[in-house]
Write a protein that holds these residues in place. Sequence first.
Motif, mmCIF file in Angstrom:
data_model
loop_
_atom_site.group_PDB
_atom_site.id
_atom_site.type_symbol
_atom_site.label_atom_id
_atom_site.label_comp_id
_atom_site.label_asym_id
_atom_site.label_seq_id
_atom_site.Cartn_x
_atom_site.Cartn_y
_atom_site.Cartn_z
ATOM 1 N N UNK A 206 8.860 -2.584 -3.242
ATOM 2 C CA UNK A 206 7.734 -3.267 -2.569
ATOM 3 C C UNK A 206 7.719 -2.962 -1.075
ATOM 4 N N UNK A 207 8.907 -3.065 -0.468
ATOM 5 C CA UNK A 207 8.980 -2.854 0.977
ATOM 6 C C UNK A 207 8.583 -1.424 1.342
ATOM 7 N N UNK A 208 9.130 -0.461 0.582
ATOM 8 C CA UNK A 208 8.836 0.940 0.885
ATOM 9 C C UNK A 208 7.356 1.233 0.631
ATOM 10 N N UNK A 209 6.862 0.768 -0.526
ATOM 11 C CA UNK A 209 5.457 1.042 -0.871
ATOM 12 C C UNK A 209 4.517 0.405 0.151
ATOM 13 N N UNK A 210 4.797 -0.845 0.532
ATOM 14 C CA UNK A 210 3.909 -1.532 1.482
ATOM 15 C C UNK A 210 3.917 -0.810 2.828
ATOM 16 N N UNK A 211 5.116 -0.400 3.288
ATOM 17 C CA UNK A 211 5.214 0.266 4.586
ATOM 18 C C UNK A 211 4.452 1.594 4.575
ATOM 19 N N UNK A 212 4.696 2.395 3.523
ATOM 20 C CA UNK A 212 4.035 3.700 3.469
ATOM 21 C C UNK A 212 2.525 3.533 3.343
ATOM 22 N N UNK A 213 2.099 2.684 2.419
ATOM 23 C CA UNK A 213 0.660 2.570 2.141
ATOM 24 C C UNK A 213 -0.077 1.994 3.347
#
Lengths: 339, 55
Positions: free
Chosen positions: A29-36
């Motif tokens: 979640x953290x990685x996806x939210x940051x990238x997106x």
Amino acid sequence: MKFLFYLLALAAGIALGFSGGIQRRTWRRAIAATIIVGVGIFGALEPPIVGTFRDAIVEATATPPTVTVFIPRGGASLLNDTLLECTDYAGATMMCIVRNAEIVLAQVNAAPMLLTGESISHEVFRVISTDSAPTIMLPHIPALGEKARIMYFHVPSAWAGFFAFAVTMIFSLRYLRQGKHDDDVIAHASALVGTLFTALAYISGAIWAKFNWGKFFNWDTRELSVLLLLAIYAAYFVLRANTPAPARYRMAAVYAVVASIAALFLIFIVPRITVSLHPGSKDDANIGPILSPEHDALDLTKAAVFSIMLAGFTVLYTWMLSITARFHILRQRLLGQIS
Amino acid sequence: MIEYLSQHPHVIVLLVTLLIWLGIALYLWRLDRRLDELLSKFSGKTVEQDNNTGR
């Protein structure tokens, strides 16, 4: 095509956010939210807002009158020292008045370029400045100018808020059917995060309204309906806080289900059947750039950036929901253990 | 201020963006503080319980 982007983005956001369960900590979640969201911010802030000659004609009566127009490679031909026949990215042609050697040079090199200027008639576009063409660009929305970028933050915030209230309803129904206490805690956490996102969408919309419509609050139907929605969920928290423990959870769950029906009505129906400043209201031919089927409003760059932000805010919401829900579950377990 | 912002639409976009991130950051900061309070309260109680039971 645009709607496919939206649907794919929402599906990806929901799948990334909810995979593994809300009660489990995951770096996904953290990685996806940051990238997106990072890519979305770049898309919303970096590329220039670029319109067509048609936009320039519309803008000629509005403020600011200047519109940047993208001339694709080979899209302009030199007629004489001061006039160019230019073709914009939508394929429309117009005579451009120029007094800038750069343009002539760019024309000689047949390079794509940006012309900033204004339409002085339906046939002639006066060029004020020129620039080299970027790799990507955001399409212009008449009368919004640079402020159109707010759409990429304001609308996904409002979407995250509504989605959170829908999740509150789903987990409240699950609690009423199965009686699992954790479902009630997740419903409560989702309502908390949803209220935050709705309030942020409301405040950001008020700032936008001040500079587009003249006032922070315009007694607009959608402004009123969202304010009412916030009041309904404020009552949910008051109800939870002031009802004794055994009855609290069932009463809050029933209230959340009823509130979500009201939310559906206030978000999707009321603003459509009444006259409003927001796009898509009754007697309004302009459904708004997001849902408009018109070619100019259907630009894939804008749809892509908007879709990325939709997915990003969905994952960001699930991340915040997970943290809030795990905190409340831990709190109840710890307090239950030590009291 | 309003006049300045009217002439600089980029600043309005920046203001709105910052507002949204600030709201999210404040929410997470408050949650973090509540979690800290809870953990300190819990560890305090367990120490008391440990003292009472002599463990």
